[in-house]
Design a protein around this motif. Structure first.
Motif, mmCIF file in Angstrom:
data_model
loop_
_atom_site.group_PDB
_atom_site.id
_atom_site.type_symbol
_atom_site.label_atom_id
_atom_site.label_comp_id
_atom_site.label_asym_id
_atom_site.label_seq_id
_atom_site.Cartn_x
_atom_site.Cartn_y
_atom_site.Cartn_z
ATOM 1 N N GLN A 118 -132.355 91.629 95.622
ATOM 2 C CA GLN A 118 -131.277 91.700 94.640
ATOM 3 C C GLN A 118 -130.854 93.135 94.363
ATOM 4 O OE1 GLN A 118 -132.632 89.570 91.235
ATOM 5 N NE2 GLN A 118 -132.375 87.528 92.189
ATOM 6 N N ARG A 119 -131.810 94.030 94.356
ATOM 7 C CA ARG A 119 -131.476 95.441 94.130
ATOM 8 C C ARG A 119 -130.654 96.011 95.276
ATOM 9 N NH1 ARG A 119 -136.711 95.777 91.825
ATOM 10 N NH2 ARG A 119 -137.586 96.472 93.819
ATOM 11 N N ARG A 120 -130.888 95.500 96.455
ATOM 12 C CA ARG A 120 -130.151 96.009 97.626
ATOM 13 C C ARG A 120 -128.691 95.516 97.649
ATOM 14 N NH1 ARG A 120 -134.738 95.134 102.321
ATOM 15 N NH2 ARG A 120 -136.161 96.787 101.584
ATOM 16 N N GLN A 121 -128.461 94.396 97.053
ATOM 17 C CA GLN A 121 -127.092 93.863 96.991
ATOM 18 C C GLN A 121 -126.351 94.527 95.822
ATOM 19 O OE1 GLN A 121 -127.471 89.631 96.722
ATOM 20 N NE2 GLN A 121 -128.300 89.420 98.820
ATOM 21 N N VAL A 122 -125.919 95.761 96.027
ATOM 22 C CA VAL A 122 -125.333 96.580 94.961
ATOM 23 C C VAL A 122 -123.853 96.199 94.779
ATOM 24 C CG1 VAL A 122 -124.885 98.938 94.186
ATOM 25 C CG2 VAL A 122 -126.896 98.416 95.591
ATOM 26 N N ASN A 123 -123.353 96.095 93.500
ATOM 27 C CA ASN A 123 -121.931 95.816 93.212
ATOM 28 C C ASN A 123 -121.169 97.142 93.104
ATOM 29 O OD1 ASN A 123 -122.517 96.873 90.637
ATOM 30 N ND2 ASN A 123 -123.176 94.843 89.919
ATOM 31 N N PRO A 124 -119.826 97.144 93.027
ATOM 32 C CA PRO A 124 -119.043 98.398 92.956
ATOM 33 C C PRO A 124 -119.417 99.263 91.788
ATOM 34 C CG PRO A 124 -117.616 96.569 93.499
ATOM 35 C CD PRO A 124 -118.944 95.984 93.187
ATOM 36 N N VAL A 125 -119.716 98.662 90.701
ATOM 37 C CA VAL A 125 -120.106 99.472 89.547
ATOM 38 C C VAL A 125 -121.366 100.245 89.849
ATOM 39 C CG1 VAL A 125 -120.804 99.406 87.127
ATOM 40 C CG2 VAL A 125 -118.975 97.909 87.957
ATOM 41 N N ALA A 126 -122.286 99.594 90.528
ATOM 42 C CA ALA A 126 -123.537 100.267 90.872
ATOM 43 C C ALA A 126 -123.288 101.405 91.823
ATOM 44 C CB ALA A 126 -124.517 99.249 91.461
ATOM 45 N N LEU A 127 -122.236 101.282 92.756
ATOM 46 C CA LEU A 127 -121.921 102.351 93.709
ATOM 47 C C LEU A 127 -121.393 103.605 93.010
ATOM 48 C CD1 LEU A 127 -120.226 100.314 96.578
ATOM 49 C CD2 LEU A 127 -122.463 101.435 96.624
ATOM 50 N N LEU A 128 -120.794 103.433 91.879
ATOM 51 C CA LEU A 128 -120.263 104.576 91.139
ATOM 52 C C LEU A 128 -121.276 105.128 90.150
ATOM 53 C CD1 LEU A 128 -116.647 103.309 90.466
ATOM 54 C CD2 LEU A 128 -117.395 104.986 92.138
ATOM 55 N N GLY A 129 -122.493 104.822 90.369
ATOM 56 C CA GLY A 129 -123.546 105.387 89.523
ATOM 57 C C GLY A 129 -123.679 104.661 88.227
ATOM 58 N N GLY A 130 -123.040 103.515 88.120
ATOM 59 C CA GLY A 130 -123.203 102.721 86.905
ATOM 60 C C GLY A 130 -122.216 103.096 85.824
ATOM 61 N N ALA A 131 -121.255 104.071 86.053
ATOM 62 C CA ALA A 131 -120.281 104.478 85.035
ATOM 63 C C ALA A 131 -118.985 103.702 85.219
ATOM 64 C CB ALA A 131 -120.000 105.977 85.130
ATOM 65 N N ALA A 132 -118.400 103.283 84.169
ATOM 66 C CA ALA A 132 -117.125 102.555 84.236
ATOM 67 C C ALA A 132 -115.966 103.544 84.463
ATOM 68 C CB ALA A 132 -116.901 101.764 82.956
ATOM 69 N N VAL A 133 -115.032 103.258 85.399
ATOM 70 C CA VAL A 133 -113.878 104.133 85.735
ATOM 71 C C VAL A 133 -112.592 103.422 85.323
ATOM 72 C CG1 VAL A 133 -112.647 105.333 87.565
ATOM 73 C CG2 VAL A 133 -115.163 105.146 87.635
ATOM 74 N N PHE A 134 -111.779 104.106 84.562
ATOM 75 C CA PHE A 134 -110.507 103.540 84.140
ATOM 76 C C PHE A 134 -109.450 103.827 85.187
ATOM 77 C CE2 PHE A 134 -106.374 104.022 82.067
ATOM 78 C CZ PHE A 134 -106.217 102.736 81.535
ATOM 79 N N ILE A 135 -108.804 102.844 85.682
ATOM 80 C CA ILE A 135 -107.717 102.993 86.678
ATOM 81 C C ILE A 135 -106.418 102.570 86.013
ATOM 82 C CG2 ILE A 135 -106.870 102.263 88.938
ATOM 83 C CD1 ILE A 135 -109.758 101.714 89.735
ATOM 84 N N PRO A 136 -105.501 103.516 85.823
ATOM 85 C CA PRO A 136 -104.228 103.154 85.150
ATOM 86 C C PRO A 136 -103.415 102.197 85.978
ATOM 87 C CG PRO A 136 -104.109 105.374 86.049
ATOM 88 C CD PRO A 136 -105.510 104.944 86.230
ATOM 89 N N ALA A 137 -102.701 101.413 85.293
ATOM 90 C CA ALA A 137 -101.830 100.445 85.957
ATOM 91 C C ALA A 137 -100.598 101.136 86.525
ATOM 92 C CB ALA A 137 -101.436 99.343 84.969
ATOM 93 N N PRO A 138 -100.157 100.770 87.622
ATOM 94 C CA PRO A 138 -98.930 101.431 88.239
ATOM 95 C C PRO A 138 -97.707 101.092 87.421
ATOM 96 C CG PRO A 138 -99.608 99.500 89.489
ATOM 97 C CD PRO A 138 -100.663 99.719 88.444
ATOM 98 N N ALA A 139 -96.785 102.116 87.378
ATOM 99 C CA ALA A 139 -95.502 101.938 86.646
ATOM 100 C C ALA A 139 -94.490 101.361 87.590
ATOM 101 C CB ALA A 139 -95.007 103.292 86.106
#
Length: 199
Positions: free
Chosen positions: A177-198
């Motif tokens: 289970q630890r090896r099956q890492v999700n995207p959040v885990a790939l970014l070091g566990g920090a949440a990234v805000f992505i603005p919505a396109p205009a």
């Protein structure tokens, strides 16, 4: 010897109707257990007529008491058991005077199965048999206890291995289970805000 009393003497001894007078002069008589048919003859001497004498005898150890034999001058015994015996015989004249008893010592050697050492041997063998049976039973109980103990140890060992395999399996699942890492885990566990396109 009482005055006027008759004098008694043992004259003959027969074993199985065979003459054995020579034993009378040899002192105490010692016989084999198969020589247990005896005839003892005796007579008396006195100034009066011997046929007026009454004879009494007792084989101490066999006869419960004196035997009044009347004018008989012979005592017979059959199937005598082994042991030390004393034959006593005396005569009483017509005046009622009794002679001094004459004694004949007789020893019949018992067969070996009636000896004390044979009984001791049998008792020892029986005690040994009981002790052997006791030791055998104790050994059986100890063996059964050892088998039960071995079975319990084997069952505990199987359970220990089963638990160990289960724990190892849980660890493997956790590692997977630890090896099956999700995207959040790939970014070091920090949440990234992505603005919505205009648009």
């Amino acid at each position: 010897h009482p005055p006027g009393a008759p004098t008694v003497r043992i004259t003959h001894l027969r074993l199985f109707d065979r003459e054995a007078d020579s034993l009378l002069a040899a002192g105490p008589i010692r016989l084999h257990h198969t020589q247990n048919f005896l005839r003892i003859a005796f007579t008396s001497f006195a100034f009066g007529s011997a046929d007026k004498h009454r004879y009494h005898w007792q084989l101490v150890g066999v006869d419960p008491g004196p035997v009044d034999g009347g004018s008989r001058t012979e005592a017979s015994y059959t199937n005598l058991k082994g042991g030390d015996l004393r034959f006593l015989v005396w005569a009483v004249n017509s005046a009622g005077r009794a002679s001094t008893p004459v004694e004949l010592a007789i020893t019949i050697v018992p067969p070996f199965w009636e000896r004390w050492w044979f009984f001791a041997l049998i008792a020892t063998l029986i005690a040994g048999a009981f002790y052997g049976a006791y030791r055998y039973r104790i050994a059986q109980l100890q063996h059964m206890q050892q088998l039960r103990l071995s079975a319990e140890i084997e069952a505990q060992e199987k359970e220990r291995k089963r638990i160990a395999r289960h724990i190892e399996s849980c660890r493997a699942c956790a590692e997977e289970q630890r090896r099956q890492v999700n995207p959040v885990a790939l970014l070091g566990g920090a949440a990234v805000f992505i603005p919505a396109p205009a648009w």
